[in-house]
Design a protein around this motif. Structure first.
Motif, PDB file in Angstrom:
ATOM      1  N   PHE A 122       0.817  -1.214   0.000  1.00 12.81           N
ATOM      2  CA  PHE A 122       0.000   0.000   0.000  1.00 12.81           C
ATOM      3  C   PHE A 122       0.853   1.268   0.000  1.00 12.81           C
ATOM      4  O   PHE A 122       0.481   2.259  -0.624  1.00 12.81           O
ATOM      5  N   VAL A 123       1.991   1.222   0.658  1.00 13.72           N
ATOM      6  CA  VAL A 123       2.905   2.361   0.630  1.00 13.72           C
ATOM      7  C   VAL A 123       3.438   2.569  -0.791  1.00 13.72           C
ATOM      8  O   VAL A 123       3.495   3.699  -1.292  1.00 13.72           O
ATOM      9  N   GLU A 124       3.797   1.479  -1.446  1.00 14.58           N
ATOM     10  CA  GLU A 124       4.291   1.580  -2.825  1.00 14.58           C
ATOM     11  C   GLU A 124       3.202   2.110  -3.757  1.00 14.58           C
ATOM     12  O   GLU A 124       3.461   2.968  -4.600  1.00 14.58           O
ATOM     13  N   LEU A 125       1.984   1.624  -3.614  1.00 15.46           N
ATOM     14  CA  LEU A 125       0.868   2.122  -4.427  1.00 15.46           C
ATOM     15  C   LEU A 125       0.631   3.608  -4.179  1.00 15.46           C
ATOM     16  O   LEU A 125       0.406   4.385  -5.117  1.00 15.46           O
ATOM     17  N   TRP A 126       0.682   4.027  -2.928  1.00  9.34           N
ATOM     18  CA  TRP A 126       0.499   5.437  -2.566  1.00  9.34           C
ATOM     19  C   TRP A 126       1.588   6.290  -3.216  1.00  9.34           C
ATOM     20  O   TRP A 126       1.309   7.339  -3.796  1.00  9.34           O
ATOM     21  N   THR A 127       2.832   5.813  -3.124  1.00  8.37           N
ATOM     22  CA  THR A 127       3.958   6.545  -3.697  1.00  8.37           C
ATOM     23  C   THR A 127       3.823   6.654  -5.212  1.00  8.37           C
ATOM     24  O   THR A 127       4.011   7.736  -5.785  1.00  8.37           O
ATOM     25  N   LYS A 128       3.485   5.559  -5.870  1.00 13.79           N
ATOM     26  CA  LYS A 128       3.323   5.563  -7.333  1.00 13.79           C
ATOM     27  C   LYS A 128       2.166   6.471  -7.750  1.00 13.79           C
ATOM     28  O   LYS A 128       2.264   7.185  -8.749  1.00 13.79           O
ATOM     29  N   THR A 129       1.093   6.469  -6.980  1.00 18.69           N
ATOM     30  CA  THR A 129      -0.045   7.343  -7.284  1.00 18.69           C
ATOM     31  C   THR A 129       0.373   8.800  -7.190  1.00 18.69           C
ATOM     32  O   THR A 129       0.004   9.620  -8.042  1.00 18.69           O
ATOM     33  N   ARG A 130       1.147   9.140  -6.171  1.00 21.35           N
ATOM     34  CA  ARG A 130       1.645  10.518  -6.022  1.00 21.35           C
ATOM     35  C   ARG A 130       2.555  10.893  -7.194  1.00 21.35           C
ATOM     36  O   ARG A 130       2.496  12.002  -7.714  1.00 21.35           O
ATOM     37  N   GLN A 131       3.421   9.964  -7.583  1.00 25.62           N
ATOM     38  CA  GLN A 131       4.324  10.233  -8.712  1.00 25.62           C
ATOM     39  C   GLN A 131       3.535  10.444 -10.000  1.00 25.62           C
ATOM     40  O   GLN A 131       3.836  11.351 -10.777  1.00 25.62           O
ATOM     41  N   LEU A 132       2.526   9.609 -10.233  1.00 25.53           N
ATOM     42  CA  LEU A 132       1.693   9.754 -11.433  1.00 25.53           C
ATOM     43  C   LEU A 132       0.947  11.084 -11.418  1.00 25.53           C
ATOM     44  O   LEU A 132       0.834  11.748 -12.456  1.00 25.53           O
TER      45      LEU A 132
END
Length: 187
Positions: A122-132
């Motif tokens: 979930f942390v990785e998904l959150w980070t990727k969403t922020r980057q996108l």
């Protein structure tokens, strides 16, 4: 500026919160621990979270009611909730957790490595969403700048075509292009 992912830990027992903080130690996530559903809802008003670890059974406002409030708010409805409970494997409780929007339901004692793995995802998904989102904003800004420059080139071309009738056309065309490139000049 990159924002650090946060995990909201909600449990009415301080020793459980300390155990959760220890389990998450070393992950790229900042733990924020609160001891009630009410405190969790207040914390969600001021911070964004990658994941919520929520005790299902708490006095006053239990985890199910807390999750229900979280999922009703526009700002927090997409934050993944993992329920944690000391209750034995009661299928009805798990179903109730999923019904209010939980993505997972773990019964204590749970394997700390499993919890770490789930939080990491979930942390990785959150980070990727922020980057996108940041990349999308950058593309929007570049697209807007591209439109400004294209319009300026069109305007400059029109001015240059009128150069025979207008002796200042070249200077005006250059000024138009400069303004599009750098923005309006201060007066």
């Amino acid at each position: 500026m990159t924002q650090v992912a946060k995990a909201l830990l909600v449990d009415d027992r301080r020793e459980n919160l300390m155990a959760l903080e220890a389990i998450l130690q070393g992950l790229p996530v900042q733990s924020v621990a609160v001891e009630s559903g009410e405190a969790a809802l207040k914390q969600l008003l001021v911070d964004d979270f990658a994941v919520i670890l929520l005790d299902a059974q708490m006095p006053d406002m239990d985890g199910f009611e807390t999750a229900s409030h979280i999922k009703r708010r526009e700002r927090t409805r997409h934050v993944p909730i993992i329920f944690l409970t000391a209750a034995d494997r009661d299928a009805q409780l798990a179903l109730r957790g999923y019904a209010v929007g939980a993505v997972d339901y773990l019964t204590k004692p749970f394997d700390p490595w499993v919890l770490r793995a789930k939080v990491s995802v979930f942390v990785e998904l959150w980070t990727k969403t922020r980057q996108l989102a940041a990349q999308s904003e950058m593309v929007r800004e570049r697209d807007a700048q591209w439109r400004l420059l294209t319009d300026a080139v069109d305007e400059a071309t029109t001015l240059l075509r009128s150069a025979d009738d207008n002796p200042d056309a070249i200077a005006q065309a250059l000024a138009t292009l400069e303004q599009a490139r750098w923005g309006p000049t201060p007066d």
